[in-house]
Design a protein around this motif. Structure first.
Motif, PDB file in Angstrom:
ATOM      1  N   HIS A  38       1.035  -1.303  -0.030  1.00  0.00           N
ATOM      2  CA  HIS A  38       0.050  -0.095   0.047  1.00  0.00           C
ATOM      3  C   HIS A  38       0.761   1.298  -0.033  1.00  0.00           C
ATOM      4  O   HIS A  38       0.352   2.342   0.036  1.00  0.00           O
ATOM      5  CB  HIS A  38      -0.873  -0.078   1.242  1.00  0.00           C
ATOM      6  N   GLY A  39       2.403   1.088  -0.066  1.00  0.00           N
ATOM      7  CA  GLY A  39       2.941   2.287  -0.017  1.00  0.00           C
ATOM      8  C   GLY A  39       3.254   2.829   1.503  1.00  0.00           C
ATOM      9  O   GLY A  39       2.402   2.662   2.429  1.00  0.00           O
ATOM     10  N   GLN A  40       4.000   3.608   1.720  1.00  0.00           N
ATOM     11  CA  GLN A  40       4.376   4.379   2.866  1.00  0.00           C
ATOM     12  C   GLN A  40       2.977   5.269   3.334  1.00  0.00           C
ATOM     13  O   GLN A  40       2.753   6.139   2.707  1.00  0.00           O
ATOM     14  CB  GLN A  40       5.602   5.454   2.792  1.00  0.00           C
ATOM     15  N   GLY A  41       2.538   4.958   4.750  1.00  0.00           N
ATOM     16  CA  GLY A  41       1.368   5.659   4.911  1.00  0.00           C
ATOM     17  C   GLY A  41       0.165   5.317   4.350  1.00  0.00           C
ATOM     18  O   GLY A  41      -0.980   6.063   4.334  1.00  0.00           O
ATOM     19  N   GLY A  42       0.213   4.296   3.199  1.00  0.00           N
ATOM     20  CA  GLY A  42      -1.053   3.977   2.519  1.00  0.00           C
ATOM     21  C   GLY A  42      -1.178   4.904   1.585  1.00  0.00           C
ATOM     22  O   GLY A  42      -2.609   4.770   1.052  1.00  0.00           O
ATOM     23  N   GLN A  43      -0.149   5.821   1.123  1.00  0.00           N
ATOM     24  CA  GLN A  43      -0.722   6.676   0.091  1.00  0.00           C
ATOM     25  C   GLN A  43      -0.402   6.474  -1.378  1.00  0.00           C
ATOM     26  O   GLN A  43      -0.992   7.039  -2.212  1.00  0.00           O
ATOM     27  CB  GLN A  43       0.236   8.145   0.483  1.00  0.00           C
ATOM     28  N   LYS A  44       0.529   5.308  -1.495  1.00  0.00           N
ATOM     29  CA  LYS A  44       1.099   5.164  -2.979  1.00  0.00           C
ATOM     30  C   LYS A  44       1.163   3.693  -3.127  1.00  0.00           C
ATOM     31  O   LYS A  44       2.173   3.073  -2.911  1.00  0.00           O
ATOM     32  CB  LYS A  44       2.399   5.687  -3.484  1.00  0.00           C
ATOM     33  N   PRO A  45       0.097   2.955  -3.411  1.00  0.00           N
ATOM     34  CA  PRO A  45       0.324   1.287  -3.721  1.00  0.00           C
ATOM     35  C   PRO A  45       1.206   1.141  -4.670  1.00  0.00           C
ATOM     36  O   PRO A  45       1.210   1.736  -5.446  1.00  0.00           O
ATOM     37  CB  PRO A  45      -1.146   1.009  -3.738  1.00  0.00           C
ATOM     38  N   VAL A  46       1.578  -0.203  -4.569  1.00  0.00           N
ATOM     39  CA  VAL A  46       2.684  -0.489  -5.653  1.00  0.00           C
ATOM     40  C   VAL A  46       1.789  -0.956  -7.042  1.00  0.00           C
ATOM     41  O   VAL A  46       2.613  -0.983  -8.106  1.00  0.00           O
ATOM     42  CB  VAL A  46       3.604  -1.670  -5.228  1.00  0.00           C
ATOM     43  N   MET A  47       0.599  -1.043  -6.919  1.00  0.00           N
ATOM     44  CA  MET A  47      -0.289  -1.496  -8.108  1.00  0.00           C
ATOM     45  C   MET A  47      -1.648  -0.885  -7.923  1.00  0.00           C
ATOM     46  O   MET A  47      -2.104  -0.536  -6.999  1.00  0.00           O
ATOM     47  CB  MET A  47      -0.453  -3.058  -7.935  1.00  0.00           C
ATOM     48  N   GLY A  48      -1.916  -0.519  -9.269  1.00  0.00           N
ATOM     49  CA  GLY A  48      -3.278   0.246  -9.281  1.00  0.00           C
ATOM     50  C   GLY A  48      -4.426  -0.500  -8.482  1.00  0.00           C
ATOM     51  O   GLY A  48      -5.600   0.224  -8.384  1.00  0.00           O
ATOM     52  N   ASN A  49      -4.474  -1.891  -8.700  1.00  0.00           N
ATOM     53  CA  ASN A  49      -5.654  -2.498  -8.091  1.00  0.00           C
ATOM     54  C   ASN A  49      -5.431  -2.640  -6.577  1.00  0.00           C
ATOM     55  O   ASN A  49      -6.377  -3.331  -6.058  1.00  0.00           O
ATOM     56  CB  ASN A  49      -5.804  -3.711  -8.750  1.00  0.00           C
ATOM     57  N   TYR A  50      -4.549  -2.249  -6.054  1.00  0.00           N
ATOM     58  CA  TYR A  50      -4.303  -2.136  -4.580  1.00  0.00           C
ATOM     59  C   TYR A  50      -5.033  -0.784  -4.060  1.00  0.00           C
ATOM     60  O   TYR A  50      -4.703   0.097  -4.743  1.00  0.00           O
ATOM     61  CB  TYR A  50      -3.098  -2.244  -3.977  1.00  0.00           C
ATOM     62  N   PRO A  51      -5.685  -0.627  -2.978  1.00  0.00           N
ATOM     63  CA  PRO A  51      -6.263   0.527  -2.419  1.00  0.00           C
ATOM     64  C   PRO A  51      -5.292   1.465  -1.904  1.00  0.00           C
ATOM     65  O   PRO A  51      -4.227   1.097  -1.100  1.00  0.00           O
ATOM     66  CB  PRO A  51      -7.251  -0.060  -1.467  1.00  0.00           C
ATOM     67  N   LYS A  52      -5.538   2.958  -1.803  1.00  0.00           N
ATOM     68  CA  LYS A  52      -4.863   3.586  -1.064  1.00  0.00           C
ATOM     69  C   LYS A  52      -5.690   3.749   0.354  1.00  0.00           C
ATOM     70  O   LYS A  52      -6.890   3.590   0.123  1.00  0.00           O
ATOM     71  CB  LYS A  52      -4.949   4.888  -1.744  1.00  0.00           C
ATOM     72  N   LEU A  53      -5.037   3.857   1.277  1.00  0.00           N
ATOM     73  CA  LEU A  53      -5.528   3.658   2.759  1.00  0.00           C
ATOM     74  C   LEU A  53      -5.586   4.919   3.599  1.00  0.00           C
ATOM     75  O   LEU A  53      -6.376   4.886   4.432  1.00  0.00           O
ATOM     76  CB  LEU A  53      -4.903   2.732   3.650  1.00  0.00           C
ATOM     77  N   SER A  54      -4.793   5.737   2.861  1.00  0.00           N
ATOM     78  CA  SER A  54      -4.914   7.050   3.607  1.00  0.00           C
ATOM     79  C   SER A  54      -6.087   7.935   3.607  1.00  0.00           C
ATOM     80  O   SER A  54      -6.726   7.857   2.415  1.00  0.00           O
ATOM     81  CB  SER A  54      -3.847   7.956   2.931  1.00  0.00           C
TER      82      SER A  54
END
Length: 202
Positions: A38-54
């Motif tokens: 989901h990326g650092q802080g949920g801001q930038k997922p590694v893939m587009g089909n993963y959600p941003k959590l921020s």
């Protein structure tokens, strides 16, 4: 009557506390493993089909984490990741991700007009209500109602979830029946357009 009103107020207050009792600082410790997808802080997922959590909403995030841990919402990539976390850990994780700012995506300008019309006005002919009614005109969601913020979310992820609601494979949320009914009335083209629109909504 006064006792009844007091009881309702107390009940609402306790519910609010239950869904707002997370500690973002404590949640940060358990969030490190989430960054891989989901990326650092949920801001930038590694893939587009993963959600941003921020910034999705603490109550919504907590409910989703709880459902995933219990196996009610099946996310294969998260199998076992939450097993050793307590309910308080889940609340802390939800609070941590909710405290982070959503980074808005770049919408496809060719689809914005149709997506905006659906998001703001729905489709009267097919009975699709306006998304803005539950998710806020600016896409900020509705924290007390448990409706997630949509503004800035990855379009690919939004499309995936709307199709999952439509085919009945996502049916574990408190608001699933509403979303399943709405999604059942959407065409693939409408799903693509509204998902694109919310990805750039802020």
């Amino acid at each position: 009557m006064k006792k009844l009103i007091a009881g309702v107020v107390l009940g609402v207050s306790l519910t609010t506390l239950a869904h707002g009792a997370g500690n973002p600082q404590a949640g940060e410790q358990n969030a490190a493993v989430c960054a891989g997808c989901h990326g650092q802080g949920g801001q930038k997922p590694v893939m587009g089909n993963y959600p941003k959590l921020s910034g999705l909403g603490e109550r919504y995030l907590y409910n989703q984490l709880k459902a995933i841990k219990a196996g009610k919402r099946v996310v294969p990539e998260m199998t076992g990741l939450l097993n050793n976390l307590s309910d308080q850990d889940l609340q802390d994780l939800a609070a941590f991700f909710d405290s982070k700012e959503m980074i808005v995506s770049q919408a496809n300008p060719d689809l914005i007009e149709r997506g905006a019309a659906l998001y703001r006005g729905g489709n009267l002919a097919s009975g699709v209500p306006a998304c803005a009614g539950c998710h806020n005109p600016q896409g900020k969601g509705n924290e007390p109602g448990g409706y997630p913020a949509l503004g800035g979310q990855n379009a690919e992820y939004v499309m995936k979830q709307l199709k999952a609601y439509r085919d009945g494979t996502r049916a574990t949320d408190a608001n699933s029946s509403i979303m399943m009914d709405v999604a059942s009335r959407l065409t693939d083209a409408e799903i693509e357009a509204v998902a694109n629109y919310v990805s750039g909504l802020h």
